[in-house]
Design a protein around this motif. Structure first.
Motif, mmCIF file in Angstrom:
data_model
loop_
_atom_site.group_PDB
_atom_site.id
_atom_site.type_symbol
_atom_site.label_atom_id
_atom_site.label_comp_id
_atom_site.label_asym_id
_atom_site.label_seq_id
_atom_site.Cartn_x
_atom_site.Cartn_y
_atom_site.Cartn_z
ATOM 1 N N SER A 104 0.840 -1.193 0.000
ATOM 2 C CA SER A 104 0.000 0.000 0.000
ATOM 3 C C SER A 104 0.877 1.246 0.000
ATOM 4 N N VAL A 105 0.472 2.233 -0.767
ATOM 5 C CA VAL A 105 1.165 3.507 -0.824
ATOM 6 C C VAL A 105 0.232 4.586 -0.297
ATOM 7 N N LYS A 106 0.721 5.373 0.663
ATOM 8 C CA LYS A 106 -0.081 6.444 1.230
ATOM 9 C C LYS A 106 -0.099 7.624 0.270
ATOM 10 N N ILE A 107 -1.305 8.008 -0.128
ATOM 11 C CA ILE A 107 -1.467 9.145 -1.020
ATOM 12 C C ILE A 107 -2.210 10.243 -0.264
ATOM 13 N N ASN A 108 -1.588 11.408 -0.167
ATOM 14 C CA ASN A 108 -2.213 12.520 0.527
ATOM 15 C C ASN A 108 -3.369 13.072 -0.303
ATOM 16 N N LYS A 109 -4.552 13.062 0.299
ATOM 17 C CA LYS A 109 -5.717 13.637 -0.353
ATOM 18 C C LYS A 109 -6.032 14.975 0.306
ATOM 19 N N ILE A 110 -6.623 15.879 -0.465
ATOM 20 C CA ILE A 110 -6.861 17.221 0.050
ATOM 21 C C ILE A 110 -8.312 17.623 -0.138
ATOM 22 N N ALA A 111 -8.734 18.613 0.646
ATOM 23 C CA ALA A 111 -10.069 19.190 0.529
ATOM 24 C C ALA A 111 -10.006 20.625 1.022
ATOM 25 N N ASN A 112 -10.982 21.423 0.619
ATOM 26 C CA ASN A 112 -11.087 22.803 1.071
ATOM 27 C C ASN A 112 -12.532 23.078 1.486
ATOM 28 N N TRP A 113 -12.692 23.544 2.722
ATOM 29 C CA TRP A 113 -14.012 23.860 3.273
ATOM 30 C C TRP A 113 -14.077 25.342 3.583
ATOM 31 N N LYS A 114 -15.218 25.963 3.290
ATOM 32 C CA LYS A 114 -15.384 27.390 3.552
ATOM 33 C C LYS A 114 -16.674 27.633 4.328
ATOM 34 N N LEU A 115 -16.562 28.485 5.362
ATOM 35 C CA LEU A 115 -17.718 28.944 6.117
ATOM 36 C C LEU A 115 -17.750 30.463 6.022
ATOM 37 N N SER A 116 -18.855 31.011 5.570
ATOM 38 C CA SER A 116 -18.953 32.455 5.398
ATOM 39 C C SER A 116 -20.350 32.934 5.782
ATOM 40 N N GLY A 117 -20.451 34.244 6.120
ATOM 41 C CA GLY A 117 -21.736 34.818 6.492
ATOM 42 C C GLY A 117 -21.536 36.137 7.201
ATOM 43 N N SER A 118 -22.449 36.459 8.109
ATOM 44 C CA SER A 118 -22.316 37.659 8.931
ATOM 45 C C SER A 118 -22.510 37.268 10.386
ATOM 46 N N VAL A 119 -21.936 38.079 11.294
ATOM 47 C CA VAL A 119 -21.962 37.717 12.708
ATOM 48 C C VAL A 119 -22.077 38.975 13.550
ATOM 49 N N ASN A 120 -22.812 38.872 14.636
ATOM 50 C CA ASN A 120 -22.888 39.937 15.632
ATOM 51 C C ASN A 120 -21.859 39.642 16.716
ATOM 52 N N VAL A 121 -20.839 40.468 16.803
ATOM 53 C CA VAL A 121 -19.759 40.248 17.757
ATOM 54 C C VAL A 121 -20.059 41.038 19.030
ATOM 55 N N PRO A 122 -20.254 40.368 20.153
ATOM 56 C CA PRO A 122 -20.545 41.067 21.406
ATOM 57 C C PRO A 122 -19.281 41.664 22.011
ATOM 58 N N ALA A 123 -19.459 42.416 23.066
ATOM 59 C CA ALA A 123 -18.313 43.047 23.729
ATOM 60 C C ALA A 123 -17.417 42.026 24.414
ATOM 61 N N SER A 124 -17.969 40.889 24.757
ATOM 62 C CA SER A 124 -17.177 39.843 25.415
ATOM 63 C C SER A 124 -17.860 38.499 25.198
ATOM 64 N N GLY A 125 -17.103 37.444 25.442
ATOM 65 C CA GLY A 125 -17.648 36.098 25.336
ATOM 66 C C GLY A 125 -17.383 35.441 23.995
ATOM 67 N N MET A 126 -17.389 34.119 23.988
ATOM 68 C CA MET A 126 -17.137 33.325 22.790
ATOM 69 C C MET A 126 -18.399 33.213 21.947
ATOM 70 N N ILE A 127 -18.257 33.400 20.637
ATOM 71 C CA ILE A 127 -19.380 33.255 19.721
ATOM 72 C C ILE A 127 -19.043 32.195 18.679
ATOM 73 N N GLN A 128 -20.072 31.489 18.203
ATOM 74 C CA GLN A 128 -19.870 30.511 17.137
ATOM 75 C C GLN A 128 -20.139 31.160 15.793
ATOM 76 N N PHE A 129 -19.252 30.870 14.824
ATOM 77 C CA PHE A 129 -19.487 31.333 13.467
ATOM 78 C C PHE A 129 -20.555 30.455 12.816
ATOM 79 N N THR A 130 -21.605 31.077 12.323
ATOM 80 C CA THR A 130 -22.664 30.367 11.603
ATOM 81 C C THR A 130 -22.928 31.074 10.295
ATOM 82 N N GLY A 131 -23.151 30.301 9.255
ATOM 83 C CA GLY A 131 -23.378 30.898 7.944
ATOM 84 C C GLY A 131 -23.525 29.835 6.883
#
Length: 248
Positions: A104-131
């Motif tokens: 067996s020969v290991k062949i590197n496979k690749i992919a590209n994923w994109k997440l885009s949209g708009s977000v309301n950034v609060p003054a503090s705290g962790m937010i999840q990117f959704t889009g």
């Protein structure tokens, strides 16, 4: 007279047996077998010689070819069954003596994923990117875009992250989460370019496929001796982040 006959007989024998033909009257090599008996002249066509076997005076073996260019020259398919053959394996040398086995020969496979949209950034705290979650391209079996997430099968991956919150001059912590832990967390400012990390999902604690989500924690602070402040939240901005994924 006897000596003359002996010499003549030896000369005739040498001429007669210089080339041996089996099912052919026009052998082209030291030994020439025309298995289908379909060569009607000394220059058979490709289809006619496809059933021929020849052995040359310099030790070459030709199968389906009457003028072999190597020690073994095959014009046709080759089948090697040693018990280790399997789908996707390649025939290779197992050691320095050149013993051929299936591996067996290991062949590197690749992919590209994109997440885009708009977000309301609060003054503090962790937010999840959704889009909008989408695969730009994908060679990795079992990997797919989920809702605001990336679904990735068990394995080891090198991930290269690029992205930005625009047009804000953001400063904060970019975080990647699985269902059970946080494999990557990184401070960045202005834009995130070329951050790289290893994602090892071989442990049984991970689901298969595992769900990957991304987050941002804003930090309002002075940076550098000039007391330059990055844009302070709250604000609403568009965003895009891409994961270039290399399976290793």
């Amino acid at each position: 007279m006897k000596n003359i006959l002996v010499i003549l007989f030896c000369s005739l024998s040498t001429g007669i047996f210089a080339q041996i033909g089996v099912y052919t009257e026009s052998p082209s090599q030291l030994l020439h077998i025309d298995a289908a008996k379909n060569n009607n002249n000394s220059s058979p066509s490709t289809s006619q010689m496809s059933d021929d076997v020849v052995f040359t005076s310099d030790g070459k073996l030709g199968l389906g070819v009457i003028d072999p260019k190597a020690k073994l020259h095959i014009n046709g398919s080759l089948r090697v069954n040693d018990g280790t053959q399997a789908d996707g394996k390649l025939l290779m040398s197992s050691n320095d003596v050149g013993l051929a086995t299936w591996g067996s020969v290991k062949i590197n496979k690749i992919a590209n994923w994109k997440l885009s949209g708009s977000v309301n950034v609060p003054a503090s705290g962790m937010i999840q990117f959704t889009g909008t979650s989408a695969m730009v391209d994908n060679e990795i079996d079992g990997l797919s875009a989920g809702t605001n997430s990336l679904r990735i099968p068990r394995g080891k991956y090198i991930i290269i992250v690029n992205g930005d919150l625009a047009p804000a001059s953001e400063y904060g912590i970019f975080t990647v989460k699985t269902s059970v832990d946080t494999p990557f967390s990184f401070y960045y400012s202005e834009w995130l370019g070329g951050a790289t990390f290893l994602l090892d999902l071989t442990n049984a604690k991970y689901a298969n496929p595992e769900t990957i989500t991304i987050y941002f924690t804003p930090v309002s602070t002075a940076v550098g001796a000039t007391n330059y402040y990055y844009t302070k939240p709250p604000y609403t901005n568009t965003f895009w982040y891409t994961f270039s994924i290399i399976m290793i």
